[in-house]
Design a protein around this motif. Sequence first.
Motif, mmCIF file in Angstrom:
data_model
loop_
_atom_site.group_PDB
_atom_site.id
_atom_site.type_symbol
_atom_site.label_atom_id
_atom_site.label_comp_id
_atom_site.label_asym_id
_atom_site.label_seq_id
_atom_site.Cartn_x
_atom_site.Cartn_y
_atom_site.Cartn_z
ATOM 1 N N GLU A 97 0.824 -1.214 0.000
ATOM 2 C CA GLU A 97 0.000 0.000 0.000
ATOM 3 C C GLU A 97 0.862 1.269 0.000
ATOM 4 O O GLU A 97 0.523 2.254 -0.666
ATOM 5 C CB GLU A 97 -0.936 0.012 1.211
ATOM 6 C CG GLU A 97 -2.063 -0.997 1.161
ATOM 7 C CD GLU A 97 -1.628 -2.412 1.530
ATOM 8 O OE1 GLU A 97 -0.457 -2.579 1.954
ATOM 9 O OE2 GLU A 97 -2.446 -3.340 1.399
ATOM 10 N N ILE A 98 1.969 1.242 0.724
ATOM 11 C CA ILE A 98 2.851 2.421 0.757
ATOM 12 C C ILE A 98 3.504 2.624 -0.611
ATOM 13 O O ILE A 98 3.574 3.746 -1.127
ATOM 14 C CB ILE A 98 3.931 2.255 1.849
ATOM 15 C CG1 ILE A 98 3.282 2.023 3.205
ATOM 16 C CG2 ILE A 98 4.839 3.483 1.902
ATOM 17 C CD1 ILE A 98 4.265 1.651 4.301
ATOM 18 N N GLU A 103 4.969 5.023 -5.954
ATOM 19 C CA GLU A 103 5.239 4.719 -7.357
ATOM 20 C C GLU A 103 4.846 5.855 -8.299
ATOM 21 O O GLU A 103 5.272 5.880 -9.455
ATOM 22 C CB GLU A 103 4.479 3.456 -7.772
ATOM 23 C CG GLU A 103 2.984 3.632 -7.869
ATOM 24 C CD GLU A 103 2.222 2.349 -8.141
ATOM 25 O OE1 GLU A 103 1.104 2.417 -8.649
ATOM 26 O OE2 GLU A 103 2.750 1.275 -7.827
ATOM 27 N N HIS A 104 4.057 6.797 -7.823
ATOM 28 C CA HIS A 104 3.589 7.888 -8.686
ATOM 29 C C HIS A 104 4.500 9.119 -8.642
ATOM 30 O O HIS A 104 4.218 10.118 -9.310
ATOM 31 C CB HIS A 104 2.160 8.272 -8.306
ATOM 32 C CG HIS A 104 1.186 7.137 -8.476
ATOM 33 N ND1 HIS A 104 0.825 6.637 -9.702
ATOM 34 C CD2 HIS A 104 0.511 6.393 -7.551
ATOM 35 C CE1 HIS A 104 -0.033 5.637 -9.537
ATOM 36 N NE2 HIS A 104 -0.245 5.480 -8.244
ATOM 37 N N ILE A 105 5.582 9.054 -7.861
ATOM 38 C CA ILE A 105 6.542 10.167 -7.835
ATOM 39 C C ILE A 105 7.198 10.285 -9.205
ATOM 40 O O ILE A 105 7.744 9.313 -9.735
ATOM 41 C CB ILE A 105 7.607 9.960 -6.744
ATOM 42 C CG1 ILE A 105 6.945 9.961 -5.360
ATOM 43 C CG2 ILE A 105 8.694 11.030 -6.831
ATOM 44 C CD1 ILE A 105 7.906 9.627 -4.229
ATOM 45 N N GLN A 106 7.157 11.480 -9.778
ATOM 46 C CA GLN A 106 7.668 11.684 -11.131
ATOM 47 C C GLN A 106 9.098 12.240 -11.097
ATOM 48 O O GLN A 106 9.319 13.439 -11.232
ATOM 49 C CB GLN A 106 6.746 12.640 -11.899
ATOM 50 C CG GLN A 106 5.313 12.160 -12.029
ATOM 51 C CD GLN A 106 5.189 10.876 -12.819
ATOM 52 O OE1 GLN A 106 5.921 10.660 -13.792
ATOM 53 N NE2 GLN A 106 4.278 10.011 -12.408
ATOM 54 N N LYS A 160 3.042 -15.920 -5.670
ATOM 55 C CA LYS A 160 2.143 -15.483 -6.747
ATOM 56 C C LYS A 160 1.103 -14.521 -6.211
ATOM 57 O O LYS A 160 0.754 -13.526 -6.848
ATOM 58 C CB LYS A 160 1.487 -16.710 -7.381
ATOM 59 C CG LYS A 160 0.629 -16.416 -8.594
ATOM 60 C CD LYS A 160 0.113 -17.713 -9.199
ATOM 61 C CE LYS A 160 -0.710 -17.448 -10.450
ATOM 62 N NZ LYS A 160 -1.200 -18.724 -11.042
ATOM 63 N N ASN A 161 0.589 -14.814 -5.022
ATOM 64 C CA ASN A 161 -0.403 -13.975 -4.356
ATOM 65 C C ASN A 161 0.340 -13.036 -3.400
ATOM 66 O O ASN A 161 0.970 -13.490 -2.458
ATOM 67 C CB ASN A 161 -1.390 -14.853 -3.586
ATOM 68 C CG ASN A 161 -2.503 -14.066 -2.931
ATOM 69 O OD1 ASN A 161 -2.389 -12.870 -2.683
ATOM 70 N ND2 ASN A 161 -3.600 -14.738 -2.628
ATOM 71 N N THR A 162 0.279 -11.737 -3.670
ATOM 72 C CA THR A 162 0.991 -10.775 -2.816
ATOM 73 C C THR A 162 0.045 -9.975 -1.934
ATOM 74 O O THR A 162 0.406 -8.918 -1.430
ATOM 75 C CB THR A 162 1.838 -9.811 -3.670
ATOM 76 O OG1 THR A 162 0.980 -9.105 -4.579
ATOM 77 C CG2 THR A 162 2.892 -10.557 -4.466
ATOM 78 N N SER A 163 -1.170 -10.484 -1.738
ATOM 79 C CA SER A 163 -2.115 -9.783 -0.875
ATOM 80 C C SER A 163 -1.628 -9.799 0.571
ATOM 81 O O SER A 163 -0.903 -10.708 0.991
ATOM 82 C CB SER A 163 -3.494 -10.435 -0.947
ATOM 83 O OG SER A 163 -3.473 -11.727 -0.353
ATOM 84 N N LYS A 164 -2.035 -8.805 1.324
ATOM 85 C CA LYS A 164 -1.649 -8.716 2.729
ATOM 86 C C LYS A 164 -2.097 -9.957 3.498
ATOM 87 O O LYS A 164 -1.355 -10.494 4.319
ATOM 88 C CB LYS A 164 -2.260 -7.458 3.361
ATOM 89 C CG LYS A 164 -1.861 -7.236 4.817
ATOM 90 C CD LYS A 164 -2.495 -5.955 5.349
ATOM 91 C CE LYS A 164 -2.100 -5.714 6.797
ATOM 92 N NZ LYS A 164 -0.675 -5.425 6.958
ATOM 93 N N GLU A 165 -3.305 -10.436 3.195
ATOM 94 C CA GLU A 165 -3.852 -11.588 3.908
ATOM 95 C C GLU A 165 -2.994 -12.835 3.686
ATOM 96 O O GLU A 165 -2.734 -13.593 4.630
ATOM 97 C CB GLU A 165 -5.284 -11.863 3.446
ATOM 98 C CG GLU A 165 -6.296 -10.800 3.832
ATOM 99 C CD GLU A 165 -6.223 -9.555 2.959
ATOM 100 O OE1 GLU A 165 -6.825 -8.532 3.335
ATOM 101 O OE2 GLU A 165 -5.557 -9.589 1.897
#
Length: 216
Positions: A97-98, A103-106, A160-165
Amino acid sequence: MTLSEENYLKTIFHLYDQHQQEVSTNAIAEVMNTKASSVTDMLKKLADKQLINYRKYQGVTLSEEGRCQAIAIIRKHRLWEVFLVEKLQFSWDEVHEIAEELEHIQSDKLIERLDAFLGYPKKDPHGDLIPNKEGEFSEAAQTLLSELKDGDRRTLVAVKNTSKEFLVYLNKMEIALGDTIEVLSKEPFDNSMLLKVNDHKVSLSATVCRNIYVND
């Protein structure tokens, strides 16, 4: 490019990478938790900017420029994840999430210096490949844990699954990247597996095993 446009490009990239076919409007809407009509409006904008190849009722693929933009976003995301884990001691289930925000820093200069500062890492904390500044991915020699047979011994290299859960679940099972995994037995009924992970035994469902990569 807006933050929303970047997120769409990244989503289309991942969906195409998974299925190797044109991505449907409904698939994008499901991942992004939005209405199909909203997706259609955005796809028209991206098509006008020549970032995607869009055919109504047929699906969408990224144009060459759109693919380059998507890979650049993914590169930033994964480098930031490495930084957060290695330098700021975040756990692998906390960083997604962080990194979604960072990732949007240009700033290309910032990302190139970040890459050098981290020692040009090839993978992020989840084992996903990090493209280089030319947008190239190195080859990944890996297979799913579910494909192994009794007696096979491998190293866990990615998830493969990078979800927090899912990551929290692996933490609970004391399973992490770099662990040595040996298949003690595979249950024919449901394909669950009894494993030796480093020095402890653990039983994992077929679903979990299909979401863990080990080296070939």
